[in-house]
Write a protein that holds these residues in place. Structure first.
Motif, short mmCIF file in Angstrom:
data_model
loop_
_atom_site.label_atom_id
_atom_site.label_comp_id
_atom_site.label_asym_id
_atom_site.label_seq_id
_atom_site.Cartn_x
_atom_site.Cartn_y
_atom_site.Cartn_z
N LEU A 1 -3.85 0.82 -50.52
CA LEU A 1 -4.53 -0.47 -50.44
C LEU A 1 -5.67 -0.44 -49.43
N ASN A 2 -5.48 0.33 -48.36
CA ASN A 2 -6.52 0.42 -47.33
C ASN A 2 -6.41 1.78 -46.63
N PRO A 3 -7.25 2.74 -47.01
CA PRO A 3 -7.19 4.07 -46.40
C PRO A 3 -7.46 4.08 -44.90
N ALA A 4 -8.05 3.01 -44.37
CA ALA A 4 -8.37 2.96 -42.94
C ALA A 4 -7.21 2.47 -42.08
N ILE A 5 -6.09 2.07 -42.69
CA ILE A 5 -4.93 1.63 -41.91
C ILE A 5 -4.46 2.78 -41.03
N GLU A 6 -4.17 2.47 -39.77
CA GLU A 6 -3.65 3.46 -38.83
C GLU A 6 -2.15 3.22 -38.64
N PHE A 7 -1.39 4.31 -38.53
CA PHE A 7 0.06 4.24 -38.36
C PHE A 7 0.42 4.70 -36.96
N TYR A 8 1.33 3.97 -36.33
CA TYR A 8 1.79 4.29 -34.98
C TYR A 8 3.32 4.34 -34.99
N PRO A 9 3.88 5.50 -35.36
CA PRO A 9 5.34 5.60 -35.52
C PRO A 9 6.13 5.54 -34.21
N HIS A 10 5.45 5.68 -33.07
CA HIS A 10 6.17 5.71 -31.79
C HIS A 10 5.95 4.45 -30.96
N SER A 11 5.35 3.43 -31.56
CA SER A 11 5.09 2.19 -30.83
C SER A 11 5.56 0.99 -31.65
N PRO A 12 6.23 0.02 -31.00
CA PRO A 12 6.62 -1.19 -31.73
C PRO A 12 5.48 -2.19 -31.86
N GLY A 13 4.41 -2.00 -31.08
CA GLY A 13 3.30 -2.94 -31.08
C GLY A 13 3.70 -4.28 -30.50
N ARG A 14 2.76 -5.17 -30.44
CA ARG A 14 3.05 -6.53 -29.96
C ARG A 14 3.91 -7.28 -30.97
N ILE A 15 3.85 -6.85 -32.21
CA ILE A 15 4.61 -7.50 -33.28
C ILE A 15 6.09 -7.12 -33.23
N ARG A 16 6.41 -6.09 -32.47
CA ARG A 16 7.80 -5.65 -32.21
C ARG A 16 8.48 -5.06 -33.45
N CYS A 17 7.89 -4.01 -34.01
CA CYS A 17 8.52 -3.31 -35.13
C CYS A 17 9.85 -2.73 -34.66
N SER A 18 10.83 -2.72 -35.53
CA SER A 18 12.14 -2.15 -35.20
C SER A 18 12.08 -0.63 -35.29
N ALA A 19 13.16 0.03 -34.91
CA ALA A 19 13.23 1.49 -34.99
C ALA A 19 13.16 1.98 -36.43
N ALA A 20 13.51 1.11 -37.38
CA ALA A 20 13.48 1.47 -38.80
C ALA A 20 12.12 1.19 -39.43
N GLN A 21 11.15 0.78 -38.61
CA GLN A 21 9.83 0.42 -39.13
C GLN A 21 8.72 1.23 -38.44
N ILE A 22 7.55 1.22 -39.06
CA ILE A 22 6.35 1.86 -38.51
C ILE A 22 5.31 0.77 -38.29
N LEU A 23 4.68 0.81 -37.12
CA LEU A 23 3.59 -0.10 -36.81
C LEU A 23 2.35 0.33 -37.57
N CYS A 24 1.68 -0.64 -38.21
CA CYS A 24 0.44 -0.40 -38.93
C CYS A 24 -0.64 -1.29 -38.34
N MET A 25 -1.85 -0.75 -38.22
CA MET A 25 -2.96 -1.53 -37.71
C MET A 25 -4.18 -1.34 -38.59
N GLY A 26 -4.87 -2.45 -38.79
CA GLY A 26 -6.10 -2.43 -39.58
C GLY A 26 -7.12 -3.35 -38.94
N GLU A 27 -8.28 -3.43 -39.55
CA GLU A 27 -9.29 -4.36 -39.05
C GLU A 27 -10.09 -4.92 -40.21
N THR A 28 -10.75 -6.02 -39.94
CA THR A 28 -11.40 -6.78 -41.00
C THR A 28 -12.83 -6.37 -41.31
N HIS A 29 -13.45 -5.55 -40.50
CA HIS A 29 -14.86 -5.21 -40.74
C HIS A 29 -15.00 -4.21 -41.89
#
Length: 129
Positions: free
Chosen positions: A75-103
């Motif tokens: 859906l968006n090749p520019a999405i970044e994955f952060y498997p070792h961080s919960p982020g501010r959104i607080r992903c659980s250990a069973a989840q991966i943090l994903c980050m994108g941007e609108t530009h």
């Protein structure tokens, strides 16, 4: 195919009136997963004044699997994955943090497509430090 918004006439003790029956498309139903105001974002994907706009970064969680990562990246090749961080959104250990941007040219469509994924619970604006 999504359902169309229908207008029904309702007769009750208060007389005849019209109410909108929200048999809306899945895209509109899933819009509530996006916790920030899309109207603040320009067609170019920027927020802020015209002479100093910036991209809006967002974050969400997905299940920790290669299949889910591949689906999101399709859906968006520019999405970044952060498997070792919960982020501010607080992903659980069973989840991966994903980050994108609108530009990007299709930022709105991308966000709506991400929100339609059953396993995406919410998409929050990211406030970096």
């Amino acid at each position: 195919m999504g359902k169309k918004l229908r207008l029904m006439r309702v007769v009750g003790i208060f007389g005849v009136g019209a109410i909108a029956l929200l048999s809306c498309s899945p895209a509109l139903a899933n819009l509530s997963k996006i916790s920030f105001d899309l109207s603040q974002i320009s067609p170019e994907g920027l927020v802020g004044p015209a002479d100093g706009g910036r991209s809006l970064r967002y974050e969400f969680c997905i299940p920790r699997s290669a299949e889910h990562q591949a689906e999101v990246q399709a859906l968006n090749p520019a999405i970044e994955f952060y498997p070792h961080s919960p982020g501010r959104i607080r992903c659980s250990a069973a989840q991966i943090l994903c980050m994108g941007e609108t530009h990007s040219p299709n930022w709105r469509e991308t966000l709506l497509n991400l929100a339609q994924l059953d396993y995406v619970e919410r998409i929050d604006e990211f406030y970096g430090e």
